[in-house]
Design a protein around this motif. Structure first.
Motif, PDB file in Angstrom:
ATOM      1  N   SER A  40       0.817  -1.218   0.000  1.00 35.34           N
ATOM      2  CA  SER A  40       0.000   0.000   0.000  1.00 35.34           C
ATOM      3  C   SER A  40       0.851   1.269   0.000  1.00 35.34           C
ATOM      4  N   PHE A  41       2.159   1.107  -0.019  1.00 36.03           N
ATOM      5  CA  PHE A  41       3.063   2.256   0.056  1.00 36.03           C
ATOM      6  C   PHE A  41       3.977   2.305  -1.155  1.00 36.03           C
ATOM      7  N   ASP A  42       4.186   3.519  -1.665  1.00 32.60           N
ATOM      8  CA  ASP A  42       5.180   3.766  -2.702  1.00 32.60           C
ATOM      9  C   ASP A  42       6.377   4.405  -2.020  1.00 32.60           C
ATOM     10  N   THR A  43       7.565   3.961  -2.365  1.00 35.42           N
ATOM     11  CA  THR A  43       8.776   4.542  -1.798  1.00 35.42           C
ATOM     12  C   THR A  43       9.594   5.197  -2.897  1.00 35.42           C
ATOM     13  N   LYS A  44      10.300   6.236  -2.519  1.00 32.74           N
ATOM     14  CA  LYS A  44      11.119   6.967  -3.489  1.00 32.74           C
ATOM     15  C   LYS A  44      12.384   7.447  -2.788  1.00 32.74           C
TER      16      LYS A  44
ATOM     17  N   VAL B 273      15.595   2.341   3.847  1.00 31.79           N
ATOM     18  CA  VAL B 273      14.551   1.459   4.350  1.00 31.79           C
ATOM     19  C   VAL B 273      13.879   2.121   5.549  1.00 31.79           C
ATOM     20  N   MET B 274      12.580   1.843   5.721  1.00 36.04           N
ATOM     21  CA  MET B 274      11.864   2.309   6.909  1.00 36.04           C
ATOM     22  C   MET B 274      12.304   1.462   8.093  1.00 36.04           C
ATOM     23  N   ALA B 275      12.568   2.096   9.218  1.00 36.56           N
ATOM     24  CA  ALA B 275      12.906   1.356  10.429  1.00 36.56           C
ATOM     25  C   ALA B 275      11.690   0.527  10.835  1.00 36.56           C
ATOM     26  N   ASN B 276      11.907  -0.712  11.189  1.00 37.70           N
ATOM     27  CA  ASN B 276      10.869  -1.634  11.629  1.00 37.70           C
ATOM     28  C   ASN B 276      10.015  -2.159  10.473  1.00 37.70           C
ATOM     29  N   TYR B 277      10.245  -1.691   9.241  1.00 39.11           N
ATOM     30  CA  TYR B 277       9.504  -2.168   8.074  1.00 39.11           C
ATOM     31  C   TYR B 277      10.490  -2.399   6.925  1.00 39.11           C
ATOM     32  N   PRO B 278      11.294  -3.442   6.993  1.00 43.16           N
ATOM     33  CA  PRO B 278      12.330  -3.652   5.971  1.00 43.16           C
ATOM     34  C   PRO B 278      11.776  -3.877   4.569  1.00 43.16           C
ATOM     35  N   GLU B 279      10.497  -4.253   4.474  1.00 37.75           N
ATOM     36  CA  GLU B 279       9.901  -4.449   3.152  1.00 37.75           C
ATOM     37  C   GLU B 279       9.571  -3.124   2.466  1.00 37.75           C
ATOM     38  N   MET B 280       9.665  -2.005   3.187  1.00 35.82           N
ATOM     39  CA  MET B 280       9.440  -0.681   2.607  1.00 35.82           C
ATOM     40  C   MET B 280      10.791  -0.020   2.395  1.00 35.82           C
ATOM     41  N   GLY B 281      11.336  -0.214   1.241  1.00 38.06           N
ATOM     42  CA  GLY B 281      12.648   0.336   0.948  1.00 38.06           C
ATOM     43  C   GLY B 281      12.742   0.804  -0.486  1.00 38.06           C
ATOM     44  N   ALA B 282      13.839   1.466  -0.778  1.00 36.04           N
ATOM     45  CA  ALA B 282      14.096   1.947  -2.138  1.00 36.04           C
ATOM     46  C   ALA B 282      15.596   2.042  -2.326  1.00 36.04           C
ATOM     47  N   GLN B 283      15.993   2.070  -3.568  1.00 36.34           N
ATOM     48  CA  GLN B 283      17.412   2.281  -3.856  1.00 36.34           C
ATOM     49  C   GLN B 283      17.571   3.107  -5.110  1.00 36.34           C
TER      50      GLN B 283
ATOM     51  N   ASP C 278      -3.034   8.969   0.593  1.00 39.61           N
ATOM     52  CA  ASP C 278      -2.315   9.943  -0.231  1.00 39.61           C
ATOM     53  C   ASP C 278      -1.387  10.865   0.556  1.00 39.61           C
ATOM     54  N   ASP C 279      -1.168  10.601   1.834  1.00 36.66           N
ATOM     55  CA  ASP C 279      -0.167  11.341   2.605  1.00 36.66           C
ATOM     56  C   ASP C 279       1.177  10.646   2.449  1.00 36.66           C
ATOM     57  N   LYS C 280       2.234  11.400   2.728  1.00 36.72           N
ATOM     58  CA  LYS C 280       3.544  10.769   2.676  1.00 36.72           C
ATOM     59  C   LYS C 280       4.439  11.277   3.793  1.00 36.72           C
ATOM     60  N   LEU C 281       5.351  10.428   4.168  1.00 36.07           N
ATOM     61  CA  LEU C 281       6.391  10.765   5.134  1.00 36.07           C
ATOM     62  C   LEU C 281       7.644  11.055   4.325  1.00 36.07           C
ATOM     63  N   VAL C 282       8.347  12.130   4.657  1.00 38.50           N
ATOM     64  CA  VAL C 282       9.552  12.501   3.920  1.00 38.50           C
ATOM     65  C   VAL C 282      10.677  12.718   4.922  1.00 38.50           C
TER      66      VAL C 282
ATOM     67  N   SER D 288      29.013  17.773   0.619  1.00 36.22           N
ATOM     68  CA  SER D 288      28.060  16.766   1.073  1.00 36.22           C
ATOM     69  C   SER D 288      27.056  16.455  -0.031  1.00 36.22           C
ATOM     70  N   ILE D 289      26.316  15.390   0.192  1.00 39.98           N
ATOM     71  CA  ILE D 289      25.203  15.049  -0.682  1.00 39.98           C
ATOM     72  C   ILE D 289      23.940  15.034   0.174  1.00 39.98           C
ATOM     73  N   LYS D 290      22.817  15.318  -0.454  1.00 41.65           N
ATOM     74  CA  LYS D 290      21.530  15.332   0.244  1.00 41.65           C
ATOM     75  C   LYS D 290      20.724  14.121  -0.213  1.00 41.65           C
ATOM     76  N   ILE D 291      20.253  13.343   0.766  1.00 45.07           N
ATOM     77  CA  ILE D 291      19.478  12.140   0.479  1.00 45.07           C
ATOM     78  C   ILE D 291      18.068  12.334   1.017  1.00 45.07           C
ATOM     79  N   THR D 292      17.066  12.106   0.171  1.00 48.63           N
ATOM     80  CA  THR D 292      15.661  12.256   0.557  1.00 48.63           C
ATOM     81  C   THR D 292      14.929  10.947   0.285  1.00 48.63           C
ATOM     82  N   PHE D 293      14.266  10.439   1.326  1.00 44.40           N
ATOM     83  CA  PHE D 293      13.499   9.196   1.244  1.00 44.40           C
ATOM     84  C   PHE D 293      12.048   9.519   1.570  1.00 44.40           C
ATOM     85  N   SER D 294      11.139   9.128   0.682  1.00 41.65           N
ATOM     86  CA  SER D 294       9.716   9.384   0.941  1.00 41.65           C
ATOM     87  C   SER D 294       8.923   8.082   0.825  1.00 41.65           C
TER      88      SER D 294
END
Length: 181
Positions: A53-57, A164-174, A136-140, A78-84
């Protein structure tokens, strides 16, 4: 029970206990809703998080990046990393976390060696927390990584960044970071 002196008036002390509340109000049977009389497995299923149910980016800026330009910009490039993480389901999910950490990421060089892990560089308060994500909300989450914090210097090449989301390893992106000279 109280009786008024000039007429008959009654006042009843209502105590919400099993002896004064009708049996149908606290009985586990019947067709009423109560959070206390449910099947624990049913409650667990209702609270389960469906990772589908979640899209990761995952995004990296700048990308591609020039080492020459980065060193001119400042003394600590530095580099800036954004995970949503966006909830595209029609229901609200509550994500639970055992600590204050909400996400983690790592950077791997072309050989597959980890040169930076976010959680190795930070401490997290040991308190349980939750995040509610409506439809349709997202965490960034955004973090800047100083080149000096990496275990190996950046060299020209292609790097892999995994989040990856902490406690939810199936919600990840690369994604990849391309470093040019």
């Amino acid at each position: 029970m109280l009786v008024a002196a000039w007429g008959v008036a009654f006042a009843i002390d209502i105590n919400p206990s099993k002896t004064t509340v009708p049996r149908s109000s606290w009985d586990t049977g019947g067709n009423h809703f109560s959070i206390f009389n449910g099947d624990p497995k049913r409650i667990q299923r209702a609270n389960a998080v469906d990772a589908a149910s979640f899209d990761t980016k995952l995004e990296v800026f700048p990308n591609p990046m020039s080492l020459r330009t980065a060193k001119v910009v400042g003394p600590n490039p530095s580099i800036k990393i954004t995970f949503s993480v966006r909830n595209h389901a029609k229901k609200t999910y509550t994500l639970s976390f055992p600590t204050a950490q909400r996400w983690d990421f790592r950077i791997l060089n072309a050989a597959g060696t980890i040169i930076y892990t976010y959680s190795d560089d930070h401490e997290f308060v040991q308190t349980v927390g939750t995040s509610m994500v409506n439809q349709d909300d997202k965490l960034v989450y955004t973090e800047s990584v100083d080149f000096n914090a990496m275990t190996a210097p950046l060299a020209p090449g292609t790097y892999k960044i995994q989040a990856v989301m902490a406690n939810y390893p199936e919600m990840g992106a690369q994604t990849q970071l391309v470093v040019q000279d």
